[in-house]
Design a protein around this motif. Structure first.
Motif, PDB file in Angstrom:
ATOM      1  N   GLN A  52       0.794  -1.377   0.263  1.00 53.40           N
ATOM      2  CA  GLN A  52       0.079   0.197   0.043  1.00 53.40           C
ATOM      3  C   GLN A  52       0.782   1.019   0.019  1.00 53.40           C
ATOM      4  O   GLN A  52       0.199   2.489  -0.183  1.00 53.40           O
ATOM      5  CB  GLN A  52      -0.998  -0.302   1.210  1.00 53.40           C
ATOM      6  CG  GLN A  52      -1.907  -1.516   1.335  1.00 53.40           C
ATOM      7  CD  GLN A  52      -3.043  -1.258   0.690  1.00 53.40           C
ATOM      8  OE1 GLN A  52      -3.518  -1.545  -0.696  1.00 53.40           O
ATOM      9  NE2 GLN A  52      -3.956  -0.033   1.360  1.00 53.40           N
ATOM     10  N   TYR A  70       1.874   6.827  -4.446  1.00 53.16           N
ATOM     11  CA  TYR A  70       0.834   7.316  -3.757  1.00 53.16           C
ATOM     12  C   TYR A  70       0.052   6.336  -4.021  1.00 53.16           C
ATOM     13  O   TYR A  70      -0.924   5.916  -4.181  1.00 53.16           O
ATOM     14  CB  TYR A  70       0.763   8.360  -4.194  1.00 53.16           C
ATOM     15  CG  TYR A  70      -0.947   9.101  -3.586  1.00 53.16           C
ATOM     16  CD1 TYR A  70      -1.192   9.221  -2.154  1.00 53.16           C
ATOM     17  CD2 TYR A  70      -1.961   9.629  -3.733  1.00 53.16           C
ATOM     18  CE1 TYR A  70      -1.947   9.615  -1.372  1.00 53.16           C
ATOM     19  CE2 TYR A  70      -2.970   9.922  -3.657  1.00 53.16           C
ATOM     20  CZ  TYR A  70      -3.388   9.873  -2.247  1.00 53.16           C
ATOM     21  OH  TYR A  70      -4.490  10.240  -1.180  1.00 53.16           O
ATOM     22  N   ARG A  71      -0.438   5.640  -2.219  1.00 50.97           N
ATOM     23  CA  ARG A  71      -0.676   4.776  -2.139  1.00 50.97           C
ATOM     24  C   ARG A  71      -0.380   3.259  -2.617  1.00 50.97           C
ATOM     25  O   ARG A  71      -1.537   2.632  -3.424  1.00 50.97           O
ATOM     26  CB  ARG A  71      -1.944   5.067  -1.127  1.00 50.97           C
ATOM     27  CG  ARG A  71      -2.090   5.470  -0.349  1.00 50.97           C
ATOM     28  CD  ARG A  71      -2.554   4.938   0.607  1.00 50.97           C
ATOM     29  NE  ARG A  71      -2.425   6.369   1.192  1.00 50.97           N
ATOM     30  CZ  ARG A  71      -1.263   7.151   1.700  1.00 50.97           C
ATOM     31  NH1 ARG A  71       0.192   6.923   1.816  1.00 50.97           N
ATOM     32  NH2 ARG A  71      -0.997   8.631   2.953  1.00 50.97           N
ATOM     33  N   ASN A  72       0.801   3.409  -3.555  1.00 51.37           N
ATOM     34  CA  ASN A  72       0.616   2.352  -4.832  1.00 51.37           C
ATOM     35  C   ASN A  72       2.298   1.936  -4.816  1.00 51.37           C
ATOM     36  O   ASN A  72       3.289   2.405  -4.183  1.00 51.37           O
ATOM     37  CB  ASN A  72       0.776   3.180  -5.661  1.00 51.37           C
ATOM     38  CG  ASN A  72       0.246   2.023  -7.152  1.00 51.37           C
ATOM     39  OD1 ASN A  72      -0.175   0.921  -6.529  1.00 51.37           O
ATOM     40  ND2 ASN A  72      -0.264   2.048  -7.670  1.00 51.37           N
ATOM     41  N   SER A  99      -9.013   6.481   5.576  1.00 52.36           N
ATOM     42  CA  SER A  99      -9.659   7.369   3.902  1.00 52.36           C
ATOM     43  C   SER A  99     -10.069   6.159   3.470  1.00 52.36           C
ATOM     44  O   SER A  99      -9.976   5.684   2.486  1.00 52.36           O
ATOM     45  CB  SER A  99      -8.700   7.912   3.641  1.00 52.36           C
ATOM     46  OG  SER A  99      -7.932   8.393   4.369  1.00 52.36           O
ATOM     47  N   LYS A 114      -9.227   8.743  -2.544  1.00 51.89           N
ATOM     48  CA  LYS A 114      -7.273   8.754  -2.851  1.00 51.89           C
ATOM     49  C   LYS A 114      -8.157  10.452  -2.846  1.00 51.89           C
ATOM     50  O   LYS A 114      -9.179  11.029  -3.623  1.00 51.89           O
ATOM     51  CB  LYS A 114      -6.951   8.254  -4.001  1.00 51.89           C
ATOM     52  CG  LYS A 114      -6.866   6.565  -3.661  1.00 51.89           C
ATOM     53  CD  LYS A 114      -5.679   6.466  -4.693  1.00 51.89           C
ATOM     54  CE  LYS A 114      -5.725   5.289  -5.275  1.00 51.89           C
ATOM     55  NZ  LYS A 114      -4.586   4.400  -6.583  1.00 51.89           N
ATOM     56  N   ASN A 115      -6.785  11.349  -2.586  1.00 50.19           N
ATOM     57  CA  ASN A 115      -7.045  12.704  -3.341  1.00 50.19           C
ATOM     58  C   ASN A 115      -6.721  12.784  -4.844  1.00 50.19           C
ATOM     59  O   ASN A 115      -6.203  12.562  -5.101  1.00 50.19           O
ATOM     60  CB  ASN A 115      -6.360  13.336  -1.940  1.00 50.19           C
ATOM     61  CG  ASN A 115      -6.306  12.948  -0.881  1.00 50.19           C
ATOM     62  OD1 ASN A 115      -7.259  13.431  -0.564  1.00 50.19           O
ATOM     63  ND2 ASN A 115      -5.396  13.620  -0.357  1.00 50.19           N
ATOM     64  N   LYS A 119      -2.855  18.381  -6.243  1.00 51.33           N
ATOM     65  CA  LYS A 119      -3.549  17.179  -5.854  1.00 51.33           C
ATOM     66  C   LYS A 119      -4.645  18.294  -4.329  1.00 51.33           C
ATOM     67  O   LYS A 119      -3.770  19.403  -4.285  1.00 51.33           O
ATOM     68  CB  LYS A 119      -2.517  16.781  -4.093  1.00 51.33           C
ATOM     69  CG  LYS A 119      -3.637  15.670  -3.603  1.00 51.33           C
ATOM     70  CD  LYS A 119      -2.943  14.473  -3.150  1.00 51.33           C
ATOM     71  CE  LYS A 119      -1.552  13.652  -3.507  1.00 51.33           C
ATOM     72  NZ  LYS A 119      -0.623  13.161  -2.674  1.00 51.33           N
ATOM     73  N   GLU A 164     -10.210   4.284  -2.682  1.00 50.90           N
ATOM     74  CA  GLU A 164      -8.275   3.915  -2.033  1.00 50.90           C
ATOM     75  C   GLU A 164      -8.272   2.556  -1.271  1.00 50.90           C
ATOM     76  O   GLU A 164      -7.543   2.123  -1.819  1.00 50.90           O
ATOM     77  CB  GLU A 164      -7.902   4.843  -1.012  1.00 50.90           C
ATOM     78  CG  GLU A 164      -6.604   3.835  -0.758  1.00 50.90           C
ATOM     79  CD  GLU A 164      -6.248   4.713   0.696  1.00 50.90           C
ATOM     80  OE1 GLU A 164      -6.442   6.091   0.640  1.00 50.90           O
ATOM     81  OE2 GLU A 164      -5.644   4.029   2.105  1.00 50.90           O
TER      82      GLU A 164
END
Ligand SMILES: Cc1cc2nc3c(=O)[nH]c(=O)nc-3n(C[C@H](O)[C@H](O)[C@H](O)COP(=O)(O)OP(=O)(O)OC[C@H]3O[C@@H](n4cnc5c(N)ncnc54)[C@H](O)[C@@H]3O)c2cc1C
Length: 340
Positions: free
Chosen positions: A124, A162-164, A239, A242-243, A271, A334
């Motif tokens: 993540q 980003y979260r990836n 959350s 995702k933003n 963002k 997300e």
């Protein structure tokens, strides 16, 4: 190794949503994964689950869920400035952080209180308060379910975003352990400039302070406790969205109508906080049946009691549609929906 048939997952996802899987297997490391490989478990439908803090079960999972219970923490290298710590996938991230802080090892304290297993942390690229897994992960050891081999990926090879990470598009890899590069007091850098962290500290601190890591950890835990629901009380996955990252031209268009809209310049665009968009669309504190938008943070969808995955997903879709209608901006989850 323990195997449970027709297993109820309600306690294995932080939304607290009831769903079953055909089989739930707790394994203690790569030897046991090899046994599962020989049993051809990975030829069928299967997935890894850690704490279930980023999953939304919209129905039963017709397959095998594997869950690591390997929790060993071991120092593999050490010098005057830093150390390399190998942590097994089944360890809870916050337990490791509590231990690291007690040993005065710096680097992970800003990630305190995120519900997460060590195995999912690099998948993540978990992050909070200006620190992401990518800042401290040196390498990741994995089991390749295609051929039963073991291999290691460097930080660069993990292709963190980003979260990836590359693990998200390569679910054939089961994370066995993660090597973290942590700092000792002599080379310590504190990261306090994100959000309200610095101003929330009880008193100014410097890297030389003996209890700097402990103070940061306690402050992060306190702020998170104040603004996020405790999954033991109210089900959520943190959350939900995702933003979104949008072109500068989109930001300029929106600023002409909403001059107070927050945004952050990034290399490739800007963002925009999804929580702000959702709040402005009037969703904060609202609900559709037993699925709601948390009253203190519009980015968090909650199970108000008795919600199904479909209830939460319906709410999420309504939010996506109304944000799109109001701002012309697409927000995306997300959280991982199962089945997808
Ligand atoms: C209250 C709350 C607050 C949160 N706050 C934050 C936050 O501040 N920052 C943030 O980044 N996230 C946050 N989250 C989201 C969540 O904590 C992260 O996404 C976390 O990484 C999920 O870890 P997990 O162990 O629960 O993974 P799971 O939800 O179980 O799985 C997530 C993904 O990782 C994969 N996976 C799990 N274990 C392995 C393994 N051993 N090998 C390979 N793949 C694996 C799964 O297949 C799945 O694709 C929050 C969630 C909650 C409930």
């Amino acid at each position: 190794m323990k195997e449970y048939k027709d297993y109820q997952l309600k306690a294995n996802n932080t939304f607290g949503i009831p769903a079953k899987c055909d089989s739930f297997i707790e394994y203690a490391g790569c030897e046991e994964l090899k046994v599962l490989y020989d049993r051809k478990v990975f030829d069928g439908q299967w997935m890894s689950v850690g704490c279930g803090a980023n999953l939304l079960f919209c129905g039963d999972y017709h397959g095998v869920i594997i869950h690591s219970v390997a929790r060993n923490v071991e120092v593999v290298e050490e010098n005057d400035r830093d150390l390399l710590v190998r942590v097994e996938a089944g360890c809870v991230l916050d337990d490791f952080i509590a231990y690291a802080v007690s040993m005065d090892w710096g680097g992970v304290e800003n990630l305190s209180a995120i519900p997460c297993s060590i195995g999912a942390a690099p998948v993540q690229n978990v992050g909070a308060y200006g620190v992401e897994a990518k800042d401290v992960v040196e390498s990741v050891l994995v089991f390749d379910t295609r051929d039963g081999s073991i291999c290691s990926f460097t930080n660069e090879e993990c292709a963190f975003g980003y979260r990836n990470s590359m693990f998200k598009s390569n679910p054939q890899y089961v994370v066995l352990s993660v090597n973290f590069r942590l700092s000792k007091a002599s080379s310590r850098q504190l990261r306090l400039d994100y959000g309200n962290l610095r101003s929330a500290l009880p008193a100014p601190i410097s890297p030389e302070d003996k209890d700097a890591l402990r103070v940061i950890r306690e402050t992060v835990c306190r702020i998170r406790h104040e603004k996020l629901p405790d999954p033991a009380v109210i089900g959520s996955a943190g959350s939900f969205f995702k933003n979104p990252v949008v072109d500068r031209s989109v930001v300029d268009r929106l600023l002409s109508e909403y001059p107070k809209m927050p945004f952050y310049e990034m290399g490739t665009g800007c963002k925009v906080p999804a929580g702000w968009l959702i709040e402005q669309a009037g969703w904060k504190g609202r609900n559709l049946g037993p699925a709601g938008v948390y009253e203190k943070q519009a980015l968090v969808l909650v199970n108000l009691g008795g919600a199904t995955g479909d209830d939460v997903w319906r709410l999420a879709q309504s939010i996506v549609n109304s944000v799109k209608e109001k701002f012309g901006v697409e927000i995306s989850p997300e959280v991982i929906k199962i089945p997808s």
